[in-house]
Motif scaffolding. Structure first.
Motif: not given
Length: 278
Positions: A29-34, A38-46, A230-243
């Motif tokens: 659901g994205y474009v591979n661009s900054e 950035h917009q996806a991060y802002e939308d999800n409070n990342i 010792r567990v951290m959230f991560g997304t592997d973006w752009p692999l998956a939708n962040l929300r």
């Protein structure tokens, strides 16, 4: 804790101008661009992300916005080249504040992470007090070898370098039982939960129902381990939708640990120095 109020660090994503990443981003659901990221991060409070380096070792090739840190990645044929030069470049990266660690890709390099060829990298990580993140589990290409990316291979490296912080990326998925054993035994090993989803999930409720066996396994193994620090959230973006990814992780991580898993642990493990807590 509402998703809109949960401050998040993405401890594992990719930021690389690569044609395959372009296609993967569209599927999520994205474009591979900054701009899109950035917009996806802002939308999800990342509020911050850790880039898992792809490409060159030269520090000048790693230029990122202020809301990103990065791990310099050894994902090319550096092992068969000028090792001294490669190690020197890694050190130049580690001297930089924005470089928060090193990323190893043993499955793609066909070298075990305990091999002496990596010893200078661990020594540098110890010197600069920065983690070594290691790709574990399934690989994205068929020419990689799973025997090198199996989570059990981290056990020997963790014992060999007990004062180096190691991060097991992707929980060694799907070798979850072995991954948890390594984590339980070695307290210098942490884990990120990136790379478990792909694309955009059209119906999350249906997906959670369909995958409930896998999700219950994740929940049970993390509960058994009991080391949510010792567990951290991560997304592997752009692999998956962040929300989607946030919703997915919240299902198998108890709510009382969300602040640690989504923000505090990455802030501490990668020495990011971000103010406040989740």
């Amino acid at each position: 804790m509402k998703i809109s109020h949960l401050k998040i660090i993405d401890s594992h994503f990719h930021f690389y101008d690569y044609e395959v990443f372009d296609q993967i981003a569209v599927a999520a659901g994205y474009v591979n661009s900054e701009k899109s990221l950035h917009q996806a991060y802002e939308d999800n409070n990342i509020v911050h992300g850790v880039v898992m380096g792809n490409g060159a070792l030269e520090p000048d090739e790693h230029t990122y916005p202020a809301y990103m840190s990065y791990c310099v990645g050894l994902d090319r044929d550096w092992i068969h080249g000028d090792m001294a030069h490669a190690v020197a470049l890694v050190e130049e990266n580690l001297k930089r504040r924005q470089c928060c660690g090193v990323k190893l890709y043993p499955g793609y390099n066909h070298v075990y992470v305990s091999d002496p060829v990596y010893d200078p990298i661990y020594e540098l990580a110890r010197k600069y007090d920065k983690p070594v993140a290691i790709h574990t589990g399934l690989t994205a290409t068929a020419n990689a070898l799973l025997k090198y990316s199996h989570p059990l291979t981290l056990d020997e490296a963790a014992v060999k370098f007990p004062d180096v912080q190691i991060v097991m990326c992707h929980i060694g998925n799907p070798f979850l039982q072995d991954a948890i054993a390594v984590l339980e035994k070695n307290h210098n090993v942490a884990v990120d939960v990136s790379g478990l989803l792909e694309g955009k999930i059209p119906d999350m409720n249906a997906f959670l129902k369909e995958k409930r066996g896998y999700i219950n396994m994740l929940r049970d193994w993390f509960s058994y381990l009991g080391a949510y620090d010792r567990v951290m959230f991560g997304t592997d973006w752009p692999l998956a939708n962040l929300r989607d990814y946030i919703a997915f992780v919240k299902v198998f991580i108890p709510e009382r640990y969300w602040g640690d898993v989504f923000f505090n642990n990455a802030n501490a493990i990668y020495r990011l120095g971000l103010k406040g807590e989740a």
